[in-house]
Design a protein around this motif. Structure first.
Motif, PDB file in Angstrom:
ATOM      1  N   GLY A 156      50.317  23.712  26.408  1.00  0.00           N
ATOM      2  CA  GLY A 156      49.923  22.417  26.953  1.00  0.00           C
ATOM      3  C   GLY A 156      50.588  21.201  26.346  1.00  0.00           C
ATOM      4  O   GLY A 156      49.965  20.146  26.209  1.00  0.00           O
ATOM      5  N   ARG A 157      51.890  21.302  26.029  1.00  0.00           N
ATOM      6  CA  ARG A 157      52.615  20.152  25.502  1.00  0.00           C
ATOM      7  C   ARG A 157      53.883  19.919  26.325  1.00  0.00           C
ATOM      8  O   ARG A 157      54.576  20.861  26.708  1.00  0.00           O
ATOM      9  N   GLY A 158      54.175  18.650  26.593  1.00  0.00           N
ATOM     10  CA  GLY A 158      55.315  18.290  27.415  1.00  0.00           C
ATOM     11  C   GLY A 158      56.610  18.248  26.621  1.00  0.00           C
ATOM     12  O   GLY A 158      56.640  17.805  25.465  1.00  0.00           O
ATOM     13  N   LEU A 159      57.702  18.704  27.240  1.00  0.00           N
ATOM     14  CA  LEU A 159      59.005  18.751  26.599  1.00  0.00           C
ATOM     15  C   LEU A 159      59.565  17.347  26.397  1.00  0.00           C
ATOM     16  O   LEU A 159      59.580  16.531  27.317  1.00  0.00           O
ATOM     17  N   LEU A 160      60.052  17.063  25.188  1.00  0.00           N
ATOM     18  CA  LEU A 160      60.710  15.807  24.874  1.00  0.00           C
ATOM     19  C   LEU A 160      62.221  15.931  25.046  1.00  0.00           C
ATOM     20  O   LEU A 160      62.787  17.008  24.843  1.00  0.00           O
ATOM     21  N   GLN A 161      62.865  14.828  25.382  1.00  0.00           N
ATOM     22  CA  GLN A 161      64.320  14.802  25.441  1.00  0.00           C
ATOM     23  C   GLN A 161      64.911  14.982  24.054  1.00  0.00           C
ATOM     24  O   GLN A 161      65.801  15.788  23.844  1.00  0.00           O
TER      25      GLN A 161
END
Length: 278
Positions: free
Chosen positions: A86-91
């Protein structure tokens, strides 16, 4: 049509005024000095605000921002943009110009002028410019609804303290343009998420994966190199920069290209929908 029938998700279109409490036309009038110096016009700032304001309408825990210049470079699968935990990918990496707008974005949470954010203001969660420059990039971006809403709430508290109680976050941000801040939607999101103590809770940085190749996005002249585009669209999206894979290619005109140049570079890599999975 490419999504098939029936579509795997519902589509809802919102007006600008449904997303921005102050109204788009009103906001464009709030920064006449900024409007006179901004080559892209005030609509450029309004579209930044929309990417944050829409968080109030998003029905999911995360949302992804896209522009018409974003092209998918490799197949997507479940657990890539948002991990199974449940964590969004960072650039994770941006060019040197990012430091200026990240600094201004952080300042907006504490005042209307450059330098409003003091060391003590950002120390609790380590929200330094150096750290934030290794988080969110430009479009495309994976944003947390919870973190975006927390960012907007924090901005409204700043507006109440700095200007007047009851001032909407969007009007406040346009107001700060007049006093010298040069924020962006992603700088605000990164700073607001960090200041709220949510950065590591809702996001993850994968050293082997990037949303896009920042060098290709920032330097349009590289599109004239067929090898650079082949690497960007190769199976796995590996550009050869440290072995990292890129999920998207950004054909951004701000990088110095024209629409014709961008399409000429892109055309050899287009695949018909029926054969895209082959």
């Amino acid at each position: 049509a490419g999504l098939g029938s029936p579509r795997p998700f519902s589509v809802r279109v919102l007006s600008e005024d449904a997303v921005l409490a102050s109204g788009a036309a009103f906001l464009k009038r709030q920064a006449p000095k900024a409007a006179a110096r901004e080559a892209n016009g005030m609509g450029y700032r309004v579209q930044m605000l929309l990417k944050l304001g829409v968080a109030h309408h998003v029905p999911t825990a995360f949302y992804v921002t896209f522009d018409c210049d974003v092209v998918l470079a490799r197949p997507l699968a479940r657990g890539v943009l948002v991990t199974e935990d449940g964590r969004g990918l960072l650039q994770g990496g941006m060019g040197p110009a990012a430091r200026r707008w990240i600094g201004s974005s952080t300042d907006a949470f504490f005042g209307r002028t450059v330098g409003s954010a003091r060391h003590g203001d950002t120390q609790e969660h380590g929200c330094t410019v150096d750290r934030l420059a290794r988080t969110v990039g430009v479009t495309p971006a994976v944003l947390s609804k919870r973190a975006a809403v927390a960012t907007l709430e924090r901005l409204e508290r700043a507006a109440a303290a700095v200007v007047r109680p009851g001032m909407h976050w969007d009007e406040y941000l346009m107001n700060t343009l007049e006093t010298g801040l040069d924020w962006t939607e992603y700088g605000l999101y990164a700073a607001g998420t960090c200041l709220s103590g949510l950065l590591e809770e809702v996001h993850v940085l994968d050293p082997s994966l990037r949303l896009y190749d920042a060098g290709l996005q920032e330097d349009g002249s590289r599109w004239s190199d067929p090898g650079a585009l082949r690497r960007a669209f190769a199976s796995g999206g590996n550009t050869g920069h440290g072995g990292r894979k890129n999920l998207f290619v950004v054909l951004q005109s701000i990088g110095g290209s024209t629409p014709v140049q961008a399409m000429t570079a892109l055309y050899p890599h287009l695949k018909p929908v029926a054969t895209a999975a082959q």
